[in-house]
Design a protein around this motif. Structure first.
Motif, PDB file in Angstrom:
ATOM      1  N   ALA A  93       0.816  -1.212   0.000  1.00 38.68           N
ATOM      2  CA  ALA A  93       0.000   0.000   0.000  1.00 38.68           C
ATOM      3  C   ALA A  93       0.845   1.255   0.000  1.00 38.68           C
ATOM      4  O   ALA A  93       0.495   2.251  -0.647  1.00 38.68           O
ATOM      5  CB  ALA A  93      -0.931  -0.002   1.215  1.00 38.68           C
ATOM      6  N   ALA A  94       1.968   1.252   0.701  1.00 39.69           N
ATOM      7  CA  ALA A  94       2.747   2.472   0.888  1.00 39.69           C
ATOM      8  C   ALA A  94       3.852   2.661  -0.145  1.00 39.69           C
ATOM      9  O   ALA A  94       4.139   3.794  -0.536  1.00 39.69           O
ATOM     10  CB  ALA A  94       3.358   2.484   2.291  1.00 39.69           C
ATOM     11  N   PHE A  95       4.463   1.580  -0.601  1.00 37.28           N
ATOM     12  CA  PHE A  95       5.689   1.720  -1.375  1.00 37.28           C
ATOM     13  C   PHE A  95       5.612   1.180  -2.799  1.00 37.28           C
ATOM     14  O   PHE A  95       6.490   1.491  -3.611  1.00 37.28           O
ATOM     15  CB  PHE A  95       6.850   1.010  -0.658  1.00 37.28           C
ATOM     16  CG  PHE A  95       7.063   1.482   0.750  1.00 37.28           C
ATOM     17  CD1 PHE A  95       7.507   2.766   1.006  1.00 37.28           C
ATOM     18  CD2 PHE A  95       6.805   0.651   1.817  1.00 37.28           C
ATOM     19  CE1 PHE A  95       7.693   3.209   2.301  1.00 37.28           C
ATOM     20  CE2 PHE A  95       6.981   1.083   3.118  1.00 37.28           C
ATOM     21  CZ  PHE A  95       7.433   2.362   3.361  1.00 37.28           C
ATOM     22  N   VAL A  96       4.611   0.356  -3.115  1.00 39.31           N
ATOM     23  CA  VAL A  96       4.551  -0.260  -4.446  1.00 39.31           C
ATOM     24  C   VAL A  96       3.516   0.460  -5.286  1.00 39.31           C
ATOM     25  O   VAL A  96       2.322   0.413  -4.973  1.00 39.31           O
ATOM     26  CB  VAL A  96       4.205  -1.756  -4.345  1.00 39.31           C
ATOM     27  CG1 VAL A  96       4.141  -2.374  -5.732  1.00 39.31           C
ATOM     28  CG2 VAL A  96       5.231  -2.477  -3.489  1.00 39.31           C
ATOM     29  N   PRO A  97       3.917   1.134  -6.341  1.00 44.50           N
ATOM     30  CA  PRO A  97       2.937   1.809  -7.205  1.00 44.50           C
ATOM     31  C   PRO A  97       2.148   0.801  -8.026  1.00 44.50           C
ATOM     32  O   PRO A  97       2.632  -0.295  -8.335  1.00 44.50           O
ATOM     33  CB  PRO A  97       3.802   2.703  -8.103  1.00 44.50           C
ATOM     34  CG  PRO A  97       5.140   2.038  -8.123  1.00 44.50           C
ATOM     35  CD  PRO A  97       5.305   1.381  -6.770  1.00 44.50           C
ATOM     36  N   ALA A  98       0.930   1.165  -8.339  1.00 43.25           N
ATOM     37  CA  ALA A  98       0.077   0.272  -9.123  1.00 43.25           C
ATOM     38  C   ALA A  98       0.680  -0.030 -10.484  1.00 43.25           C
ATOM     39  O   ALA A  98       0.526  -1.128 -11.017  1.00 43.25           O
ATOM     40  CB  ALA A  98      -1.309   0.891  -9.284  1.00 43.25           C
ATOM     41  N   SER A  99       1.384   0.919 -11.049  1.00 40.83           N
ATOM     42  CA  SER A  99       1.975   0.713 -12.378  1.00 40.83           C
ATOM     43  C   SER A  99       3.014  -0.399 -12.356  1.00 40.83           C
ATOM     44  O   SER A  99       3.151  -1.159 -13.310  1.00 40.83           O
ATOM     45  CB  SER A  99       2.605   2.016 -12.875  1.00 40.83           C
ATOM     46  OG  SER A  99       3.579   2.487 -11.939  1.00 40.83           O
ATOM     47  N   ALA A 100       3.746  -0.535 -11.236  1.00 41.20           N
ATOM     48  CA  ALA A 100       4.769  -1.574 -11.147  1.00 41.20           C
ATOM     49  C   ALA A 100       4.143  -2.965 -11.140  1.00 41.20           C
ATOM     50  O   ALA A 100       4.646  -3.891 -11.779  1.00 41.20           O
ATOM     51  CB  ALA A 100       5.617  -1.367  -9.893  1.00 41.20           C
ATOM     52  N   LEU A 101       3.049  -3.119 -10.410  1.00 42.73           N
ATOM     53  CA  LEU A 101       2.375  -4.412 -10.373  1.00 42.73           C
ATOM     54  C   LEU A 101       1.815  -4.795 -11.732  1.00 42.73           C
ATOM     55  O   LEU A 101       1.880  -5.949 -12.143  1.00 42.73           O
ATOM     56  CB  LEU A 101       1.258  -4.385  -9.333  1.00 42.73           C
ATOM     57  CG  LEU A 101       1.700  -4.234  -7.870  1.00 42.73           C
ATOM     58  CD1 LEU A 101       0.476  -4.086  -6.978  1.00 42.73           C
ATOM     59  CD2 LEU A 101       2.527  -5.422  -7.435  1.00 42.73           C
ATOM     60  N   ARG A 102       1.259  -3.817 -12.411  1.00 44.25           N
ATOM     61  CA  ARG A 102       0.675  -4.116 -13.729  1.00 44.25           C
ATOM     62  C   ARG A 102       1.749  -4.466 -14.757  1.00 44.25           C
ATOM     63  O   ARG A 102       1.485  -5.209 -15.697  1.00 44.25           O
ATOM     64  CB  ARG A 102      -0.158  -2.923 -14.199  1.00 44.25           C
ATOM     65  CG  ARG A 102      -1.478  -2.779 -13.450  1.00 44.25           C
ATOM     66  CD  ARG A 102      -2.397  -1.781 -14.132  1.00 44.25           C
ATOM     67  NE  ARG A 102      -1.916  -0.415 -13.958  1.00 44.25           N
ATOM     68  CZ  ARG A 102      -2.313   0.391 -12.993  1.00 44.25           C
ATOM     69  NH1 ARG A 102      -3.195  -0.040 -12.110  1.00 44.25           N
ATOM     70  NH2 ARG A 102      -1.862   1.619 -12.891  1.00 44.25           N
ATOM     71  N   LYS A 103       2.961  -3.952 -14.582  1.00 41.44           N
ATOM     72  CA  LYS A 103       4.041  -4.279 -15.512  1.00 41.44           C
ATOM     73  C   LYS A 103       4.557  -5.700 -15.300  1.00 41.44           C
ATOM     74  O   LYS A 103       4.966  -6.371 -16.242  1.00 41.44           O
ATOM     75  CB  LYS A 103       5.184  -3.275 -15.350  1.00 41.44           C
ATOM     76  CG  LYS A 103       4.872  -1.879 -15.865  1.00 41.44           C
ATOM     77  CD  LYS A 103       6.049  -0.947 -15.650  1.00 41.44           C
ATOM     78  CE  LYS A 103       5.736   0.465 -16.146  1.00 41.44           C
ATOM     79  NZ  LYS A 103       6.871   1.396 -15.913  1.00 41.44           N
ATOM     80  N   VAL A 104       4.540  -6.171 -14.054  1.00 41.26           N
ATOM     81  CA  VAL A 104       5.077  -7.489 -13.752  1.00 41.26           C
ATOM     82  C   VAL A 104       4.141  -8.595 -14.227  1.00 41.26           C
ATOM     83  O   VAL A 104       4.581  -9.606 -14.777  1.00 41.26           O
ATOM     84  CB  VAL A 104       5.331  -7.624 -12.233  1.00 41.26           C
ATOM     85  CG1 VAL A 104       5.710  -9.058 -11.875  1.00 41.26           C
ATOM     86  CG2 VAL A 104       6.426  -6.660 -11.803  1.00 41.26           C
ATOM     87  N   LEU A 105       2.847  -8.407 -14.038  1.00 42.74           N
ATOM     88  CA  LEU A 105       1.880  -9.440 -14.375  1.00 42.74           C
ATOM     89  C   LEU A 105       1.441  -9.341 -15.831  1.00 42.74           C
ATOM     90  O   LEU A 105       1.328  -8.238 -16.375  1.00 42.74           O
ATOM     91  CB  LEU A 105       0.646  -9.318 -13.477  1.00 42.74           C
ATOM     92  CG  LEU A 105       0.880  -9.586 -11.994  1.00 42.74           C
ATOM     93  CD1 LEU A 105      -0.356  -9.194 -11.195  1.00 42.74           C
ATOM     94  CD2 LEU A 105       1.214 -11.054 -11.760  1.00 42.74           C
TER      95      LEU A 105
END
Length: 354
Positions: A93-105
């Motif tokens: 919630a605090a440190f991981v941007p949503a864009s980073a998660l969408r790039k990995v998956l």
């Protein structure tokens, strides 16, 4: 606010506050402190509490002491991993941007689901830890099917669980492999089913509400606030589930277990039900299954695959986190998929030995 009130204007002028800083608060007792105190008292004063409830010796006193032991054991086993999951959830919630998660998956859920199942290998935790993490993934824009796959895979296919299963079954080296395959098949199968048939309206709005990107200077504050809220919410349902497991433990007669060794079908059904009601931590359930010497390997495998996927405390936590409508659909379907996966993998791996 009435800005024409002179008394109010004077009060505001005398106590200026910076707009970009939260007001300072003194220490006060919140629900987190109350929950922590109750858990500490339950862990340290189990014998004293049992003697207060049932001071006289006899069957009732022994039953109460057994139930209190189960309650404390479930909480003690699950709480460290629950805290681990809360910390991971707050970090997302605090440190991981949503864009980073969408790039990995992968963009397609059908491809992202097995990736999420494989990612569960990296998190050594139990089912309690995976619930807040799954919700935080949804709030970061990850598809529910992908987050739910991770929820089911993380407590069952991580290295800690596989190693503990190997230690518990030293004479059955095929059991860790069978558990890994059965649990992974359950997680991926449920992910694909949810991607195909699941609906967003079945999940509570609070679990899907997107989290805004946080300012750099407030990330640790967001981390602390998120961890506090998740721990109180998930911990309360953990206590509720542990209480149900303790009550059911003393209600089921021990003599019933001896009659299951000669009937594999009955053993599979009973062990599946016991996995749900006993609510054992996935790091410890292998030793309980191994202690049932009279049972064949297949019922034991069903116990190990069904337990981390669906049990009473996990259903309670899912209902509190994702809503009752979600839990009423997800839990029964998970039970069926886990049962069929365990039977299929068991027949394939064990063959006639199962």
């Amino acid at each position: 606010m009435d800005w024409h009130n002179p008394d109010l204007m004077t009060s505001v002028a005398q106590k200026p506050q910076a707009p970009d800083q939260p007001p300072r608060r003194g220490f006060r007792i919140t629900s987190l402190e109350v929950l922590s105190i109750l858990l500490i008292v339950a862990l340290l004063g189990r014998e004293w509490l049992a003697s207060l409830i049932a001071p006289d010796s006899g069957q009732f006193s022994a039953t109460v002491r057994t139930a209190s032991t189960v309650f404390v054991a479930v909480c003690a086993q699950a709480l460290p991993f629950l805290v681990l999951g809360v910390l991971i959830s707050a970090s997302i919630a605090a440190f991981v941007p949503a864009s980073a998660l969408r790039k990995v998956l992968p963009k397609r859920s059908a491809l992202a689901v097995p990736v999420a199942g494989a990612a569960g290998i990296a998190l050594p935790g139990c089912e309690c830890a995976s619930v807040p993490v799954a919700r935080r993934l949804m709030q970061r824009g990850v598809a529910p099917a992908v987050a739910l796959t991770f929820l089911l895979a993380a407590p069952a296919v991580n290295p800690v669980v596989i190693v503990s299963t190997a230690v518990a079954f030293p004479n059955d080296p095929e059991m860790p492999l069978a558990r890994f395959l059965g649990s992974l098949l359950t997680a991926v199968g449920m992910g694909w089913l949810w991607a195909r048939f699941g609906k967003l309206e079945w999940i509570a709005e609070r679990a899907l509400k997107r989290l805004p990107e946080k300012q750099e200077g407030r990330r640790w504050l967001v981390f602390a606030d998120t961890a506090r809220g998740d721990l109180v919410e998930a911990g309360g349902f953990l206590v509720l589930g542990a209480l149900v497991a303790a009550v059911l433990k003393v209600v089921v007669p021990a003599s019933w277990m001896s009659a299951l060794g000669s009937d594999v079908v009955l053993g599979v059904i009973v062990m599946a039900v016991l996995a749900v009601v006993l609510a054992l931590c996935s790091e410890a359930d292998a030793f309980v299954a191994a202690a049932a010497y009279s049972l064949p390997l297949l019922p034991k495998l069903v116990f190990l695959v069904v337990g981390p996927a669906v049990d009473v405390k996990l259903v309670a936590m899912q209902a509190g986190t994702f809503g009752r409508s979600f839990a009423l659909r997800f839990a029964p379907l998970t039970f069926v998929v886990a049962l069929l996966s365990a039977i299929g993998v068991g027949l394939l791996v064990f063959g006639g030995a199962g």
